[in-house]
Design an enzyme around this catalytic site. Sequence first.
Site, PDB file in Angstrom:
ATOM      1  N   ASN A   6      53.288  49.842   1.165  1.00 32.21           N
ATOM      2  CA  ASN A   6      54.171  49.190   2.147  1.00 32.21           C
ATOM      3  C   ASN A   6      54.637  47.858   2.049  1.00 32.21           C
ATOM      4  O   ASN A   6      53.986  46.764   2.104  1.00 32.21           O
ATOM      5  CB  ASN A   6      53.479  49.199   3.662  1.00 32.21           C
ATOM      6  CG  ASN A   6      54.347  48.749   4.477  1.00 32.21           C
ATOM      7  OD1 ASN A   6      55.477  48.511   4.269  1.00 32.21           O
ATOM      8  ND2 ASN A   6      53.837  48.314   5.715  1.00 32.21           N
ATOM      9  N   LYS A   8      57.292  46.389   3.114  1.00 31.49           N
ATOM     10  CA  LYS A   8      57.644  45.472   4.362  1.00 31.49           C
ATOM     11  C   LYS A   8      59.067  45.137   4.025  1.00 31.49           C
ATOM     12  O   LYS A   8      59.961  45.686   3.392  1.00 31.49           O
ATOM     13  CB  LYS A   8      56.567  44.561   4.613  1.00 31.49           C
ATOM     14  CG  LYS A   8      55.235  44.987   5.022  1.00 31.49           C
ATOM     15  CD  LYS A   8      54.343  44.101   5.486  1.00 31.49           C
ATOM     16  CE  LYS A   8      52.890  44.831   5.878  1.00 31.49           C
ATOM     17  NZ  LYS A   8      52.197  44.151   6.602  1.00 31.49           N
ATOM     18  N   HIS A  94      54.131  51.491  12.942  1.00 29.15           N
ATOM     19  CA  HIS A  94      53.375  50.256  12.401  1.00 29.15           C
ATOM     20  C   HIS A  94      53.574  49.408  13.360  1.00 29.15           C
ATOM     21  O   HIS A  94      54.430  49.129  14.060  1.00 29.15           O
ATOM     22  CB  HIS A  94      54.138  50.037  11.004  1.00 29.15           C
ATOM     23  CG  HIS A  94      53.270  48.966  10.478  1.00 29.15           C
ATOM     24  ND1 HIS A  94      53.271  47.641  11.043  1.00 29.15           N
ATOM     25  CD2 HIS A  94      52.587  48.921   9.236  1.00 29.15           C
ATOM     26  CE1 HIS A  94      52.486  46.945   9.987  1.00 29.15           C
ATOM     27  NE2 HIS A  94      51.897  47.823   9.088  1.00 29.15           N
ATOM     28  N   GLU A  96      53.908  46.242  13.465  1.00 33.45           N
ATOM     29  CA  GLU A  96      54.992  45.255  13.248  1.00 33.45           C
ATOM     30  C   GLU A  96      56.353  45.827  13.964  1.00 33.45           C
ATOM     31  O   GLU A  96      56.757  45.236  14.634  1.00 33.45           O
ATOM     32  CB  GLU A  96      55.324  45.033  11.842  1.00 33.45           C
ATOM     33  CG  GLU A  96      54.226  43.948  11.535  1.00 33.45           C
ATOM     34  CD  GLU A  96      53.911  44.081   9.919  1.00 33.45           C
ATOM     35  OE1 GLU A  96      54.805  44.638   9.231  1.00 33.45           O
ATOM     36  OE2 GLU A  96      52.874  43.524   9.401  1.00 33.45           O
ATOM     37  N   GLY A 169      47.154  41.721   7.064  1.00 29.85           N
ATOM     38  CA  GLY A 169      47.523  40.414   6.362  1.00 29.85           C
ATOM     39  C   GLY A 169      46.506  39.289   6.655  1.00 29.85           C
ATOM     40  O   GLY A 169      47.256  38.048   6.485  1.00 29.85           O
ATOM     41  N   SER A 206      44.746  44.379   5.116  1.00 30.96           N
ATOM     42  CA  SER A 206      43.943  43.454   4.076  1.00 30.96           C
ATOM     43  C   SER A 206      43.495  44.205   2.938  1.00 30.96           C
ATOM     44  O   SER A 206      42.327  43.827   2.463  1.00 30.96           O
ATOM     45  CB  SER A 206      43.139  42.550   4.827  1.00 30.96           C
ATOM     46  OG  SER A 206      44.067  41.709   5.646  1.00 30.96           O
TER      47      SER A 206
HETATM   48  P1  PGA Z   1      48.296  44.206   4.397  1.00 28.58           P
HETATM   49  O1  PGA Z   1      49.480  45.129   5.278  1.00 28.58           O
HETATM   50  O2  PGA Z   1      47.609  45.329   3.366  1.00 28.58           O
HETATM   51  O3  PGA Z   1      49.211  43.309   3.857  1.00 28.58           O
HETATM   52  O4  PGA Z   1      47.086  43.735   5.386  1.00 28.58           O
HETATM   53  C1  PGA Z   1      48.909  46.590   5.507  1.00 28.58           C
HETATM   54  C2  PGA Z   1      50.256  47.160   6.251  1.00 28.58           C
HETATM   55  O5  PGA Z   1      50.752  46.334   7.223  1.00 28.58           O
HETATM   56  O6  PGA Z   1      50.640  48.121   6.348  1.00 28.58           O
END
Ligand code: PGA
Length: 245
Positions: A6, A8, A94, A96, A169, A206
């Site tokens: 992803n 983003k 998601h 976010e 994250g 993460s």
């Molecule tokens: P991350 O994000 O691996 O940076 O924690 C995962 C995600 O939001 O899909």
Amino acid sequence: MYFIGNWKMFGSVKSINYINSVIKLAKLSKFKKAKIVYCPPYTILSEFVKKTKNTKIKVGAQNCHHEKNFGPYTGFINAKMIKLIGAKYIIIGHSENRRAGDTDKLINLKVKSSLSENLQVIFCFGETLKERKKNKTFQVIKKQIYMGLKNLKNLKNIIFAYEPVWSIGSGKVLNNNDLESQIIIIKNYLKKKFKIKNPKIVYGGSVNPNNIKSLVEIRTLKGFLIGGASQKSKKFIDIIKKSIN
Ligand code: PGA
């Protein structure tokens, strides 16, 4: 095993060459079990589709508008358009995007329109730290899943992505025992409530080259949704290599 990247809100046409090494890896028979999916931003979806043509790598979008038909929605893109561009997957729900206003009801419509376009839906859900501290994790997850899948008929094109919000994250990941029991609870809920025989559940939050060795020990997981670490091909490759021997 799924490795879903992803990206983003990162990446430009130039960054597409970053994936050359991943394309090479995907060709090796040793990694034929790796189902690699890139979800870049809309602006470079079509470049990704072109770049990965004739490879095993698939492309997905990160969200869509809930309306299934074309219409007067300035600034938006729907599942039909994503399908037309050649993407095969889509991330829906998601955290976010939930935070930015995607309600359970909208998410349900988005899943529905994506499935009707024959896209594979990567359906995200997960609790915040506050909810976890209040012991509401399962209650929250159950509601997100129940509302997101409400009145849907064919659920076989859904991949369930458990992403604890506090883990995204942050570098923080549940210990294996807790994560595994969480996944089993989710799996049983999906089997019982939605009669899905063998739900595909992936984990996100993460995931990186340092913790992947231990995460792959959780046999009930069918793969990973990877944010930050998927933007650097070296890390992404490391994750894939450490998962598949
Ligand atoms: P991350 O994000 O691996 O940076 O924690 C995962 C995600 O939001 O899909």
